[in-house]
Design an enzyme around this catalytic site. Structure first.
Site, PDB file in Angstrom:
ATOM      1  N   SER A 146     -12.212  26.544 -20.019  1.00  9.77           N
ATOM      2  CA  SER A 146     -12.576  25.750 -20.388  1.00  9.77           C
ATOM      3  C   SER A 146     -12.076  24.310 -19.110  1.00  9.77           C
ATOM      4  CB  SER A 146     -13.686  25.219 -21.012  1.00  9.77           C
ATOM      5  OG  SER A 146     -14.118  23.999 -21.291  1.00  9.77           O
ATOM      6  N   TYR A 205     -12.428  22.258 -30.198  1.00  6.98           N
ATOM      7  CA  TYR A 205     -13.295  23.209 -29.648  1.00  6.98           C
ATOM      8  C   TYR A 205     -11.717  23.257 -28.321  1.00  6.98           C
ATOM      9  CZ  TYR A 205     -14.766  24.028 -25.521  1.00  6.98           C
ATOM     10  OH  TYR A 205     -15.505  25.042 -24.195  1.00  6.98           O
ATOM     11  N   LYS A 242      -9.935  26.757 -27.414  1.00 12.22           N
ATOM     12  CA  LYS A 242      -9.451  27.687 -26.302  1.00 12.22           C
ATOM     13  C   LYS A 242      -8.854  27.982 -25.508  1.00 12.22           C
ATOM     14  CE  LYS A 242     -13.953  28.420 -25.322  1.00 12.22           C
ATOM     15  NZ  LYS A 242     -14.509  29.433 -25.260  1.00 12.22           N
TER      16      LYS A 242
HETATM   17  C1  UD1 Z   1     -18.410  19.002 -22.738  1.00 14.13           C
HETATM   18  C2  UD1 Z   1     -17.017  18.934 -23.043  1.00 14.13           C
HETATM   19  C3  UD1 Z   1     -16.522  19.772 -22.475  1.00 14.13           C
HETATM   20  C4  UD1 Z   1     -16.993  22.008 -22.463  1.00 14.13           C
HETATM   21  C5  UD1 Z   1     -18.490  21.330 -21.484  1.00 14.13           C
HETATM   22  C6  UD1 Z   1     -18.883  22.455 -21.230  1.00 14.13           C
HETATM   23  C7  UD1 Z   1     -17.246  16.680 -24.516  1.00 14.13           C
HETATM   24  C8  UD1 Z   1     -16.262  15.386 -24.335  1.00 14.13           C
HETATM   25  N1  UD1 Z   1     -17.042  18.089 -23.255  1.00 14.13           N
HETATM   26  O1  UD1 Z   1     -17.591  17.873 -21.437  1.00 14.13           O
HETATM   27  O2  UD1 Z   1     -15.302  20.953 -23.914  1.00 14.13           O
HETATM   28  O3  UD1 Z   1     -16.163  22.352 -21.791  1.00 14.13           O
HETATM   29  O4  UD1 Z   1     -18.954  20.164 -22.021  1.00 14.13           O
HETATM   30  O5  UD1 Z   1     -20.790  21.832 -20.136  1.00 14.13           O
HETATM   31  O6  UD1 Z   1     -18.202  17.290 -24.976  1.00 14.13           O
HETATM   32  N2  UD1 Z   1     -23.210  11.939 -19.718  1.00 14.13           N
HETATM   33  C9  UD1 Z   1     -24.098  10.939 -20.297  1.00 14.13           C
HETATM   34  N3  UD1 Z   1     -25.420  10.716 -20.773  1.00 14.13           N
HETATM   35  C10 UD1 Z   1     -25.517  12.071 -21.961  1.00 14.13           C
HETATM   36  C11 UD1 Z   1     -24.260  13.012 -21.690  1.00 14.13           C
HETATM   37  C12 UD1 Z   1     -23.336  13.037 -20.919  1.00 14.13           C
HETATM   38  O7  UD1 Z   1     -23.434   9.901 -19.263  1.00 14.13           O
HETATM   39  O8  UD1 Z   1     -26.730  12.347 -22.826  1.00 14.13           O
HETATM   40  C13 UD1 Z   1     -22.372  12.018 -19.257  1.00 14.13           C
HETATM   41  C14 UD1 Z   1     -20.780  12.005 -19.772  1.00 14.13           C
HETATM   42  O9  UD1 Z   1     -20.500  10.439 -20.343  1.00 14.13           O
HETATM   43  C15 UD1 Z   1     -19.990  12.771 -18.813  1.00 14.13           C
HETATM   44  C16 UD1 Z   1     -20.842  13.605 -18.028  1.00 14.13           C
HETATM   45  O10 UD1 Z   1     -22.397  13.566 -18.364  1.00 14.13           O
HETATM   46  O11 UD1 Z   1     -19.771  12.022 -17.977  1.00 14.13           O
HETATM   47  C17 UD1 Z   1     -21.316  14.873 -18.446  1.00 14.13           C
HETATM   48  O12 UD1 Z   1     -20.811  15.223 -19.622  1.00 14.13           O
HETATM   49  P1  UD1 Z   1     -21.096  16.588 -20.525  1.00 14.13           P
HETATM   50  O13 UD1 Z   1     -22.187  17.309 -19.542  1.00 14.13           O
HETATM   51  O14 UD1 Z   1     -21.750  16.567 -21.794  1.00 14.13           O
HETATM   52  O15 UD1 Z   1     -19.880  17.274 -20.022  1.00 14.13           O
HETATM   53  P2  UD1 Z   1     -18.644  16.700 -20.506  1.00 14.13           P
HETATM   54  O16 UD1 Z   1     -18.089  15.609 -21.374  1.00 14.13           O
HETATM   55  O17 UD1 Z   1     -17.487  16.673 -19.613  1.00 14.13           O
END
Ligand code: UD1
Length: 339
Positions: free
Chosen positions: A125, A150, A154
């Site tokens: 990842s 997690y 990795k």
């Molecule tokens: C997450 C994991 C990462 C993993 C990846 C796989 C965390 C901190 N990291 O990454 O380890 O490898 O998924 O896909 O969880 N967001 C919102 N509202 C929501 C959900 C997300 O605004 O309800 C935003 C988040 O703040 C972020 C972006 O969307 O800026 C992407 O979030 P997400 O899909 O959870 O992925 P990551 O956090 O990048």
């Protein structure tokens, strides 16, 4: 050529099985179904006309893993997806994560060594880069101290594969995924999050279908053009195809080192708002969302330098953001019809 796909009924695993079968590989899946459903096998068959072989057990069990490899001594290469992946849960239950993610890899490597199976593709990842000092993130961008158990699993698994390849005849390709989203165009397979999703895309589609009242956008005061955080979203089918390319590289003896690392992203950083807008465009719906405080642990921005994967692996992500959000929405609608 028979390929073992661990975690093959999961989100990325199932899409990879489809791509492998379409290239003529024979697939055997091992999955304990702890976060996936047996129905996925029939849905894979609907797409590719062939149901993969399947065995249900936990690869953390050394005896069962040893017996499995002895029985299936014609396996040519392994793609290892089977792992727990919820960041928050890993903070709450670190030992569950270390036990599952580390032990399964150790048992698989032992099985490979004992049965002269050399080639391993590992599901890593971009979380290993943390918030990089410079962007885009290259494969030689320094790995930072993991922010969660997690993420640490990795990093440790990457090290275990590196160490093992020094002492045994093991060749590995470590694929560092950015943010996989979307679903197969047939909508027969896709992401099946258990409970309330943490990730952006399933949260968006579940909000649109009416399962969640609104999406919470975690922060709009970041140092980015529209204030929302930036990630490199990649279509899961593009990601799946990279695994086939990696298997062909390993089995075709094209690797330049015992262990190679490739970033799997598009190279484009996209904000949360850009994803929402794309979703609204492809679904024709207005998404209900509210701006909230930043989510603890989130980084500001990351995207991949894809040059090495494009040139050396010979793979390039092709699908657009609208194809990602459109296929995710089609999948959510198909799921709603199934229930
Ligand atoms: C997450 C994991 C990462 C993993 C990846 C796989 C965390 C901190 N990291 O990454 O380890 O490898 O998924 O896909 O969880 N967001 C919102 N509202 C929501 C959900 C997300 O605004 O309800 C935003 C988040 O703040 C972020 C972006 O969307 O800026 C992407 O979030 P997400 O899909 O959870 O992925 P990551 O956090 O990048």
């Amino acid at each position: 050529m028979k390929i073992l796909v661990t975690g093959g009924t999961g989100y990325i695993g199932s899409h990879t099985v489809v791509e492998l079968q379409s290239k003529g590989f024979e697939v055997i899946i091992v999955d304990d179904l702890s976060n996936s459903s047996i129905d996925v096998l029939d849905n894979i068959a609907k797409i590719s006309g062939k149901k993969p072989l399947f065995e249900k057990f936990s690869l953390t069990d050394p005896e069962k893993t040893t017996a499995f490899f002895k029985l299936h001594n014609d396996i040519r290469a392994v793609i290892h997806f089977a792992a727990f992946k919820a960041v928050g849960e890993s903070v709450e239950f670190p030992l569950v994560y270390y036990r599952n993610n580390i032990l399964s890899l150790v048992n698989i490597l032992q099985g490979m060594i004992d049965n002269n199976i050399r080639d391993l593709v590992f599901s890593s990842s971009c979380t290993v880069y943390g918030q990089p000092d410079t962007l885009p993130a290259r494969e030689d961008t320094p790995v930072q101290k993991a922010a969660s158990p997690y993420g640490n699993t990795k990093q440790i698994c990457e090290e275990i594969i590196n160490d093992t390849s020094q002492s045994a005849n093991i060749h590995g390709i470590l694929l560092r995924y950015f943010n996989p989203i979307g679903a197969h165009e047939t909508a027969f397979i896709g992401e099946l999050p258990l409970g309330v999703p943490n990730c952006l895309m399933p949260y968006i589609t579940q909000t649109a279908i009416g399962k969640r009242p609104f999406l919470r956008v975690w922060g709009d005061d970041y140092d980015t053009p529209d204030g929302t955080a930036i990630r490199d979203y990649i279509h899961v089918v593009d990601l799946a195809k990279a695994h086939v390319t990696a298997v062909e590289r390993l089995t075709g003896e094209k690797c330049k080192k015992n262990v190679e690392v490739f970033n799997l992203g598009t190279g484009n950083g996209l904000s949360v708002m850009e994803v929402i807008k794309s979703f609204e465009r492809t679904s024709g719906l207005k998404l209900n969302y509210e701006i909230k405080e930043r989510r603890p642990g989130d980084i500001v921005k990351v995207w991949a330098d894809t040059e090495f994967a494009n040139k050396e692996l010979g793979w390039k992500a092709e699908k657009t953001l609208d194809e990602m959000t459109g296929s995710a929405w089609k999948w959510e609608q198909a799921l709603a019809k199934r229930k």
